[in-house]
Design a protein around this motif. Structure first.
Motif, short mmCIF file in Angstrom:
data_model
loop_
_atom_site.label_atom_id
_atom_site.label_comp_id
_atom_site.label_asym_id
_atom_site.label_seq_id
_atom_site.Cartn_x
_atom_site.Cartn_y
_atom_site.Cartn_z
N ILE A 253 0.84 -1.19 0.00
CA ILE A 253 0.00 0.00 0.00
C ILE A 253 0.88 1.25 0.00
O ILE A 253 1.92 1.31 0.66
CB ILE A 253 -0.94 -0.02 1.21
CG1 ILE A 253 -1.97 1.11 1.10
CG2 ILE A 253 -0.18 0.06 2.52
CD1 ILE A 253 -3.09 1.03 2.11
N GLY A 254 0.47 2.24 -0.80
CA GLY A 254 1.23 3.47 -0.92
C GLY A 254 2.29 3.44 -1.99
O GLY A 254 2.87 4.48 -2.32
N SER A 255 2.57 2.27 -2.57
CA SER A 255 3.60 2.17 -3.59
C SER A 255 3.01 2.44 -4.98
O SER A 255 1.79 2.49 -5.16
CB SER A 255 4.24 0.78 -3.56
OG SER A 255 3.28 -0.22 -3.88
N THR A 256 3.89 2.61 -5.95
CA THR A 256 3.47 2.78 -7.34
C THR A 256 3.41 1.41 -8.00
O THR A 256 4.36 0.62 -7.91
CB THR A 256 4.46 3.68 -8.09
OG1 THR A 256 4.48 4.96 -7.46
CG2 THR A 256 4.04 3.85 -9.54
N PHE A 257 2.31 1.14 -8.69
CA PHE A 257 2.10 -0.17 -9.30
C PHE A 257 1.84 -0.01 -10.79
O PHE A 257 1.15 0.92 -11.22
CB PHE A 257 0.91 -0.88 -8.65
CG PHE A 257 0.54 -2.18 -9.30
CD1 PHE A 257 1.25 -3.33 -9.02
CD2 PHE A 257 -0.50 -2.24 -10.22
CE1 PHE A 257 0.93 -4.53 -9.62
CE2 PHE A 257 -0.84 -3.43 -10.83
CZ PHE A 257 -0.12 -4.58 -10.53
N SER A 258 2.41 -0.90 -11.58
CA SER A 258 2.16 -0.90 -13.02
C SER A 258 2.13 -2.34 -13.52
O SER A 258 2.83 -3.20 -13.00
CB SER A 258 3.24 -0.11 -13.77
OG SER A 258 4.52 -0.70 -13.57
N VAL A 315 -0.09 -0.18 -20.83
CA VAL A 315 0.35 -0.31 -19.44
C VAL A 315 -0.65 0.36 -18.51
O VAL A 315 -1.02 1.53 -18.72
CB VAL A 315 1.75 0.30 -19.24
CG1 VAL A 315 2.19 0.16 -17.77
CG2 VAL A 315 2.76 -0.38 -20.16
N LEU A 316 -1.06 -0.39 -17.49
CA LEU A 316 -1.91 0.16 -16.42
C LEU A 316 -1.01 0.64 -15.29
O LEU A 316 -0.14 -0.10 -14.81
CB LEU A 316 -2.87 -0.91 -15.90
CG LEU A 316 -3.64 -0.57 -14.62
CD1 LEU A 316 -4.61 0.58 -14.86
CD2 LEU A 316 -4.37 -1.80 -14.09
N THR A 317 -1.22 1.88 -14.84
CA THR A 317 -0.39 2.46 -13.78
C THR A 317 -1.28 3.03 -12.69
O THR A 317 -2.25 3.75 -12.97
CB THR A 317 0.52 3.57 -14.33
OG1 THR A 317 1.35 3.03 -15.36
CG2 THR A 317 1.42 4.13 -13.21
N ILE A 318 -0.94 2.69 -11.44
CA ILE A 318 -1.58 3.29 -10.25
C ILE A 318 -0.46 3.96 -9.47
O ILE A 318 0.42 3.30 -8.92
CB ILE A 318 -2.29 2.23 -9.40
CG1 ILE A 318 -3.32 1.47 -10.24
CG2 ILE A 318 -2.97 2.88 -8.19
CD1 ILE A 318 -4.02 0.35 -9.49
N SER A 319 -0.46 5.30 -9.46
CA SER A 319 0.67 6.04 -8.90
C SER A 319 0.82 5.84 -7.41
O SER A 319 1.94 5.84 -6.89
CB SER A 319 0.52 7.54 -9.21
OG SER A 319 -0.69 8.04 -8.65
N LYS A 320 -0.28 5.64 -6.68
CA LYS A 320 -0.21 5.42 -5.23
C LYS A 320 -1.36 4.51 -4.82
O LYS A 320 -2.52 4.90 -4.87
CB LYS A 320 -0.29 6.76 -4.48
CG LYS A 320 -0.06 6.61 -2.97
CD LYS A 320 -0.05 7.98 -2.28
CE LYS A 320 0.24 7.83 -0.79
NZ LYS A 320 0.24 9.15 -0.11
N LEU A 321 -1.01 3.30 -4.44
CA LEU A 321 -2.03 2.30 -4.10
C LEU A 321 -2.77 2.68 -2.82
O LEU A 321 -2.16 3.11 -1.83
CB LEU A 321 -1.40 0.92 -3.94
CG LEU A 321 -0.96 0.23 -5.23
CD1 LEU A 321 -0.21 -1.04 -4.91
CD2 LEU A 321 -2.16 -0.07 -6.11
N GLN A 322 -4.09 2.51 -2.87
CA GLN A 322 -4.94 2.75 -1.71
C GLN A 322 -5.71 1.48 -1.38
O GLN A 322 -5.71 0.51 -2.15
CB GLN A 322 -5.91 3.90 -2.00
CG GLN A 322 -5.23 5.21 -2.32
CD GLN A 322 -6.23 6.31 -2.66
OE1 GLN A 322 -7.44 6.09 -2.68
NE2 GLN A 322 -5.72 7.50 -2.94
#
Length: 644
Positions: A253-258, A315-322
């Motif tokens: 949680i809180g990390s960048t995910f792609s 590419v799917l990117t989530i800049s900050k996981l919640q």
């Protein structure tokens, strides 16, 4: 009464429908006019006309009763079942043997208790083209060169309707005018009215006809549709979603995910394929990196080996996981005319990092273990004595083991080496005062408990046999040879130096020899036969038989030089289990080990301690090695073995 009136009115309504004449145009029916779709046929074949009035777009067909009647728009007459000619089945009008005169519009009227609806359907009857097989009108279909492809029969509505009637049928395929045999020449019949063509070639670009044959209302009929097949050198097969590969992906949680969505399209030319990401609720169309959740633009690259085709990536990117991003299936879709394959993954939070807490736990356990070992090392005697006192039921009661004494006390007899007033006081006063009176043990003392007139050998043997322990008391001069006693001072515990070094060396060697042979019972070394017998019996039972535990009690400090003159058996036992040191300072934390001299002991000058407190260190060690006063009853077989 009201309900029966309503039912009666409905019954009269349907009876009235059966007698309706040609005046449908005079009814005020909602007119849906001519259907856009036309029905084409040729003379001699079956034609099927369907009305679309019986649908929820018109009225609630499940709640409102209705009836459908078909009319010929040219004659204004109602069409009914006619053997070999027509068949009316609800919303469907069948022409079983179409003629050119049947060409025209046909009206379907749907009546309900509250109104009616009408709709026209166009039937076009055409003559076949002279010299050609198949229907005059053909549907165009494209097949791809070099791959396995399919042709679909356009008669699927007929097949669906026959299936609803539970009527069997047969479907045959023709190439031009030639019947296609199933399984021959790269052709095979497939389910869902399809013709499979393996490795399409240019020669497969021909006209194909599918003919459906069935029996309806006793009349055998058939209907055909023709297809003009075009072979296309450029092709695009079903896309293949390579990534994601499914399963579970974990991220903190809180990390960048792609995550990459990778699709391969086997094709020649440019395929018409779209790639999208979905978050289980909606498609993710955002491509702006400033958003927390976004996708990249679609990237494409061509490939010729090993298989020619095009790779597509997004590419799917989530800049900050919640928290709300977890436990969701993220799906990659590939949309194409050949199919819409997909693949997804489930995003979960990472497992907690247990290395630090496990390391802390293991570290604490290690520290606790080390502290426990140190505490046990320092307070072993106190811990064991406390346990014995608190839980005596864990120890066997020794009253029935056949022994008379808890310990046999072996000490230097009067007029022998090692005897002194201090030793005599310790034996006859200190030991009985503490071990017998204060602690409840029973001791055998030779000068007190011997039977008068009994032989020394018998006395020693019988009383040691009747004792659970043997206390071997000694000083620095107890085991010294008679010829060396003049050179040994019992006060300073030092050996006098000889003026002749050779003579002193020889004396030491002879002492070693005498100590080695003393175990065999040389009488020249011990003038007192009782002292010699006691030591021999104790060493034999302890070291050879293991049937008796000997407790060494050191009354004064022994130097290494003096210890070298001890019998080998005594030195071995002292090294193996240590000695309880009476001469040590009682305040010092001691244990069952070889004794070392301290500065406080030097200041005392080797004087015997006069303490009589059972709680002192010396007496605790003595009680530690003495038999345990248990309360658990001894089993009969144990008592029998002890008496053997």
């Amino acid at each position: 009464m009201g309900r029966w009136s309503t039912l009666g009115g409905s019954l009269l309504f349907f009876l009235g429908l059966s007698g309706t004449c040609t005046g449908f145009e005079q009814e005020n029916c909602t007119n849906y006019r001519l259907q856009f779709d036309r029905v084409y046929s040729v003379p001699g074949e079956v034609a099927m006309l369907n009305t679309t009035l019986a649908s929820y777009d018109v009225f609630n067909i499940s709640a409102v009763p209705y009836n459908i009647t078909w009319y010929d728009s040219k004659t204004r007459q109602e069409i009914s079942n006619e053997t070999g000619r027509t068949a009316v089945r609800g919303e469907t009008l069948w022409f079983l043997n179409t003629t050119l005169d049947d060409d025209g519009e046909y009206v379907s009227v749907l009546r309900t208790p509250s109104g009616c609806y009408r709709q026209n359907t166009r039937l076009i009857v055409e003559l076949p083209v002279p010299g050609e097989c198949g229907r005059p009108r053909k549907a165009g279909q494209t097949i791809t060169k070099g791959v396995t492809d399919y042709l679909g029969c356009p008669l699927k509505e007929y097949i669906s309707k026959l299936n609803s009637y539970k009527i069997t049928y047969s479907l045959m395929w023709y190439k031009g005018c030639v019947l296609i045999v199933d399984g021959n020449d790269s052709y095979s019949y497939e389910d869902n009215a399809k013709l499979k063509i393996d490795k399409v070639e240019t020669k497969n670009q021909q006209s194909y006809t599918c003919t459906l044959t069935f029996t309806l209302d006793g009349t055998v009929g058939s209907v055909s549709e023709s297809i003009e097949a075009w072979v296309n050198a450029k092709y695009s097969l079903t896309p293949q979603v390579r990534q994601p590969a499914g399963g579970i992906i974990k991220a903190a949680i809180g990390s960048t995910f792609s995550q990459l969505c990778q699709v391969f399209v086997p094709c020649v030319g440019k395929p018409s394929v779209d790639v999208f990401w979905s978050d289980q609720k909606d498609f993710i169309m955002e491509t702006n990196p400033s958003q927390r959740v976004y996708t990249s633009e679609k990237l494409t690259r061509s490939e010729t080996v090993p298989v020619e085709g095009v790779w597509m990536e997004r590419v799917l990117t989530i800049s900050k996981l919640q928290e709300k991003d977890y436990n969701i299936n993220y799906t990659c879709y590939a949309f194409s005319a050949r199919g819409n394959p997909l693949s997804y993954f489930t995003l979960l939070p990472t497992d907690p990092d247990l290395r630090l807490p496990i390391g802390m736990i293991l570290g604490n356990v290690a520290v606790l273990f080390i502290v426990s070992v140190i505490i046990y090392y320092l307070f072993k005697v106190d811990i064991v004595l406390c346990f014995r006192r608190t839980f005596p039921v864990f120890y066997t009661n020794t009253d029935s083991d056949g022994k008379l004494y808890d310990a046999y006390v072996a000490y230097s007899q009067p007029n022998t080496e090692g005897f002194s007033n201090e030793v005599e006081a310790f034996v006859f006063h200190t030991l009985p005062e503490v071990l017998e009176k204060a602690c409840g043990y029973k001791l055998f003392l030779a000068g007190r408990d011997c039977v008068p007139g009994m032989a020394i050998v018998d006395s020693v043997e019988e009383n040691i046999q009747a004792s659970r322990r043997l206390l071997l008391l000694y000083t620095a001069s107890t085991f010294m040879r008679k010829r060396l006693t003049s050179g040994i001072s019992s006060n300073n515990n030092n050996i006098t130096k000889s003026s002749d070094g050779t003579e002193n060396s020889e004396s030491k060697k002879e002492s070693d020899r005498s100590s080695n042979t003393s175990f065999d019972g040389g009488e020249e070394n011990y003038p007192d036969s009782r002292q010699q017998l006691e030591r021999l019996a104790a060493m034999h039972r302890s070291l050879l038989e293991g049937s008796l535990k000997v407790i060494l009690v050191e009354l004064e400090e022994i130097t290494p030089a003096q210890l070298a003159l001890f019998p080998e058996s005594v030195r071995h036992l002292r090294k193996k289990q240590g000695a309880v040191c009476w001469w040590k300072n009682q305040s010092r934390a001691g244990r069952w080990r070889t004794c070392m001299r301290t500065k406080e002991d030097e200041e005392k000058g080797g004087q015997l301690s006069q303490t009589l407190s059972p709680s002192s260190r010396f007496w605790k060690e003595m009680r530690y090695h003495m038999p345990v006063k248990g309360k658990r009853a001894m089993r009969p077989e144990e008592a029998t073995l002890l008496n053997v």
